[in-house]
Design a protein around this motif. Sequence first.
Motif, short mmCIF file in Angstrom:
data_model
loop_
_atom_site.label_atom_id
_atom_site.label_comp_id
_atom_site.label_asym_id
_atom_site.label_seq_id
_atom_site.Cartn_x
_atom_site.Cartn_y
_atom_site.Cartn_z
N ASN A 100 49.97 -31.05 34.40
CA ASN A 100 51.35 -31.14 35.05
C ASN A 100 51.53 -29.79 35.69
OD1 ASN A 100 52.01 -33.67 34.09
ND2 ASN A 100 52.79 -32.91 32.14
N HIS A 101 50.73 -28.76 35.63
CA HIS A 101 50.78 -27.63 36.25
C HIS A 101 50.17 -27.62 37.57
CE1 HIS A 101 51.98 -25.88 32.21
NE2 HIS A 101 51.00 -26.51 31.77
N ALA A 102 49.71 -28.54 38.03
CA ALA A 102 49.18 -28.65 39.34
C ALA A 102 49.62 -29.30 40.41
CB ALA A 102 47.57 -29.06 39.14
N LEU A 103 50.93 -29.91 40.00
CA LEU A 103 51.84 -30.65 40.85
C LEU A 103 52.73 -29.72 41.74
CD1 LEU A 103 52.79 -33.49 38.33
CD2 LEU A 103 51.01 -33.40 39.92
N ASN A 104 52.23 -29.51 42.74
CA ASN A 104 53.10 -28.69 43.92
C ASN A 104 52.34 -28.98 45.14
OD1 ASN A 104 50.99 -26.56 44.40
ND2 ASN A 104 51.44 -26.03 42.42
N ALA A 105 53.12 -28.67 46.33
CA ALA A 105 52.54 -29.02 47.69
C ALA A 105 51.13 -28.43 48.08
CB ALA A 105 53.59 -28.16 48.54
N TRP A 106 50.66 -27.43 47.54
CA TRP A 106 49.35 -26.81 48.09
C TRP A 106 48.27 -27.08 46.94
CZ3 TRP A 106 46.96 -22.46 46.29
CH2 TRP A 106 47.77 -21.70 45.28
N VAL A 107 48.57 -27.28 45.79
CA VAL A 107 47.53 -27.46 44.69
C VAL A 107 48.07 -28.90 44.04
CG1 VAL A 107 46.49 -26.53 42.62
CG2 VAL A 107 47.36 -25.14 44.39
N GLY A 108 47.51 -29.93 44.55
CA GLY A 108 47.93 -31.17 43.97
C GLY A 108 46.80 -32.48 44.39
N PRO A 109 47.08 -33.46 44.48
CA PRO A 109 46.19 -34.63 44.45
C PRO A 109 45.15 -34.23 45.43
CG PRO A 109 48.15 -35.78 44.17
CD PRO A 109 48.40 -34.25 44.41
N LEU A 110 45.84 -33.92 46.87
CA LEU A 110 44.52 -33.56 47.92
C LEU A 110 43.61 -32.66 47.31
CD1 LEU A 110 47.14 -33.77 51.03
CD2 LEU A 110 45.41 -35.55 50.03
N ALA A 111 44.07 -31.63 46.64
CA ALA A 111 43.17 -30.59 46.24
C ALA A 111 42.03 -31.10 45.29
CB ALA A 111 43.72 -29.35 45.52
N VAL A 112 42.46 -32.25 44.24
CA VAL A 112 41.54 -32.68 43.44
C VAL A 112 40.61 -33.52 44.17
CG1 VAL A 112 41.50 -34.29 41.60
CG2 VAL A 112 43.15 -32.79 41.76
N GLY A 113 41.16 -34.27 45.22
CA GLY A 113 40.13 -35.13 46.06
C GLY A 113 39.11 -34.14 46.92
N GLY A 114 39.52 -32.94 47.19
CA GLY A 114 38.56 -31.94 47.99
C GLY A 114 37.64 -31.47 47.08
N LEU A 115 37.90 -31.18 45.79
CA LEU A 115 36.95 -30.77 44.76
C LEU A 115 35.79 -31.97 44.63
CD1 LEU A 115 39.35 -28.95 42.18
CD2 LEU A 115 37.92 -27.79 43.72
N LEU A 116 36.34 -33.22 44.51
CA LEU A 116 35.43 -34.14 44.29
C LEU A 116 34.47 -34.32 45.51
CD1 LEU A 116 37.50 -37.17 42.53
CD2 LEU A 116 35.81 -35.50 41.48
N VAL A 117 35.04 -34.30 46.62
CA VAL A 117 34.23 -34.32 47.78
C VAL A 117 33.06 -33.00 47.92
CG1 VAL A 117 34.18 -33.97 50.27
CG2 VAL A 117 35.87 -35.46 49.18
N LEU A 118 33.44 -31.88 47.35
CA LEU A 118 32.44 -31.02 47.21
C LEU A 118 31.09 -31.29 46.44
CD1 LEU A 118 34.97 -27.64 47.37
CD2 LEU A 118 33.58 -28.72 49.36
N ALA A 119 31.66 -32.07 45.47
CA ALA A 119 30.55 -32.45 44.49
C ALA A 119 29.65 -33.54 45.07
CB ALA A 119 31.11 -32.79 43.02
N VAL A 120 29.95 -34.23 46.00
CA VAL A 120 29.26 -35.50 46.60
C VAL A 120 27.81 -34.89 46.87
CG1 VAL A 120 29.12 -37.23 48.19
CG2 VAL A 120 31.31 -36.69 46.94
#
Length: 474
Positions: free
Chosen positions: A172-192
């Motif tokens: 629940n500590h990552a729910l804000n404008a610049w560290v949110g779901p899009l950032a999680v998706g970006g981290l997954l893309v970096l692992a592809v």
Amino acid sequence: MNVKHIRWLHEELAQWKADGLITEEQSQQLQLKYGYIPKEGPSWTRLITVLGGAMLIVLGIILLFAGYWYGFSPNGRFDWSLAMLLLSMVVAAFGVWKAKPASVAAEVITLIYMGVLTTATFLVADTYYTGEHIGLYVLIILCCSLPIIYILNSGVGMIFYLIGVLGWSFSNHALNAWVGPLAVGGLLVLAVPYFLRRFEQNQTNTDPLLMWVAWAFIGAIFGEVFFILSTYEPQMNLFFISVLAAVTYALGTLEKRIALLALPCKGVGAIAMLYTIVEGTYIGTWIRIADSTMAWWIWVLMVCSLFFAGTLLRRLLVGRRIEACIGFIPFTVFGGYILAVSGATPIVTSILFNAYILIAALGTFIRGTMVKKMSLLNGAVVTLIAMFGARFFDPSFTFIERGVSFLVLGLIVLGINALYLWRKGQQRSAVNQRIRQVQRQVEALPTSDMDAEFSPETPTSTVDTEEVTRKEDL
């Protein structure tokens, strides 16, 4: 042949020669063929033992520092944190210089680097209090770890990276404008790229870590979907997780050419379907869905998702796979959504959903009994455990209702196990009976007949005698 088998073979050769199974010449030929026992690298068991001892030493040092930690000034604590970071960078630089990528040494060095980096980051956060921004700390750790993971080609490091991404998805500590779901998706893309590169390098499935990387990667994708839905459309969580679970499970069941992805897809898909079963049995879930408002485009997206899932599940039906019974759970959930928004009471919707789960589990159990496939039997049992086990946490059920549910579940589990043990005993008795019949037939044969029947040289000697006789007649 691996080192373990070669060692076993050399140990057995002497016994085989003593028993007359092979001759001296054959023994020498086998020794020449398989040669010396090659030198082994450190096994994972030995590595884990050594690493565990090293971790105990490090833990002892940390506890010693903990006793005096707050006795240092804030600047002193910061200096110690910088020293730890410098140590981790030296270890990483040594690994880049000396360690072979994807080797055991590279894995150990990556773990040390990530562990020290994590410790130093949280110590700095504790020294200079910056708020409860755990998501930001995890983001820093993941971003700083990724380059070393790529350089050393560390599978264990990537697994921990993906676990960190998955854990961050539920934070629940990552729910804000610049560290949110899009950032999680970006981290997954970096692992592809890492996953694709390692998969191309190990087409023969000889990489023991690649399977675990696949498990972590697929699990992180589910975490990302759950994170997005919980943030923007929490009432749609049940439906889209059920669709993604059914699609993933169907792909794992149907895809046989890529065995590496089959088991993780089936496993993660099954876990996600269990989540759907547990969540769908709660009356409170349908109350929240009935009270929510959904735009028209969400309904269109739901229908498109069902069409895609139905295309895959149709292949299961064509192949007469009973997994389609549980796999069609998205359509049941969709029907529950329609009933909920149409004014049906939540308890009616929950009862209909539970009835579908019971029928699907019963069909899976019957099919598993007919084809003697334990995976289907276990799947049915786990489904029932998930459905009845959810009653323990359902506030709408009284203690009496929960007690009855658990009693029924316990009787079902014991009955299924009794049936399995009975069938196993029947199979063992049948095999033992056949063996006893063979033994009686062998004991009934005269000694000369037994020698003639089991002597491998009898046919050869008979043929040779006939050939000599014909030559003498000529």
